[in-house]
Design an enzyme around this catalytic site. Sequence first.
Site, PDB file in Angstrom:
ATOM      1  N   HIS A 100      63.004  17.274  65.219  1.00  0.00           N
ATOM      2  CA  HIS A 100      62.755  17.277  65.932  1.00  0.00           C
ATOM      3  C   HIS A 100      61.915  18.606  65.896  1.00  0.00           C
ATOM      4  O   HIS A 100      62.947  19.480  65.181  1.00  0.00           O
ATOM      5  CB  HIS A 100      62.855  17.480  67.707  1.00  0.00           C
ATOM      6  CG  HIS A 100      64.478  18.075  67.381  1.00  0.00           C
ATOM      7  ND1 HIS A 100      65.438  17.451  66.724  1.00  0.00           N
ATOM      8  CD2 HIS A 100      64.834  19.455  67.846  1.00  0.00           C
ATOM      9  CE1 HIS A 100      67.021  17.857  66.671  1.00  0.00           C
ATOM     10  NE2 HIS A 100      66.293  18.994  67.140  1.00  0.00           N
ATOM     11  N   HIS A 102      61.236  22.132  67.133  1.00  0.00           N
ATOM     12  CA  HIS A 102      61.290  22.865  68.273  1.00  0.00           C
ATOM     13  C   HIS A 102      59.707  24.344  68.417  1.00  0.00           C
ATOM     14  O   HIS A 102      59.494  24.931  67.353  1.00  0.00           O
ATOM     15  CB  HIS A 102      62.504  24.627  68.196  1.00  0.00           C
ATOM     16  CG  HIS A 102      64.039  22.867  68.157  1.00  0.00           C
ATOM     17  ND1 HIS A 102      64.354  23.254  69.281  1.00  0.00           N
ATOM     18  CD2 HIS A 102      64.293  23.311  67.190  1.00  0.00           C
ATOM     19  CE1 HIS A 102      65.685  22.505  69.263  1.00  0.00           C
ATOM     20  NE2 HIS A 102      65.426  22.756  67.739  1.00  0.00           N
TER      21      HIS A 102
END
Length: 142
Positions: A100, A102
């Site tokens: 992921h 950010h």
Amino acid sequence: MSTDCIFCAIVAGDIPGRIVYEGETITAFLDANPLAPGHVLVVPSDHTERLNDLANDTVSEFYETVHDLVPATEKAVDAPATTVAVNNGDAAGQEVPHVHCHVVPRFANDDGGPIHAVFGDRPDLSDAELDDVADNIRDARS
Ligand code: AMP
Ligand code: ZN
């Protein structure tokens, strides 16, 4: 899909997520514990643990989505800047083992500091050591 992965569950719609983008290979949603309003996570829709493992046919959409969501997020929360980062692997503090990126909106005087603030003392590397490291990276790519 990994059955015990929270991000796979969000992508599958099995648990709620505030989805802001759904593409062919990439999904993005709001972080549930945001570091700032508009904190977004960009993830491959298929379970992938680390950036190193991202499938070739996912890489472009991954970075394109980050590229699109940076200005969209800044506009949405009226932020003048963003910090964009991936905690890639345990030692880097990655807590959810599904890649992921950010995207965290930043504001003047938000006390967040630059990414450099994550690190303590910098290593004191000689020119020869720096040359070696650069050589090793070039070799590792080929
Ligand atoms: P990292 O430390 O880079 O692995 O970051 C994991 C991020 O996932 C943290 O910022 C959490 O707030 C976020 N997170 C954990 N669970 C959820 C969830 N169910 N929905 C959205 N974000 C989550
Ligand atoms: Zn997953």
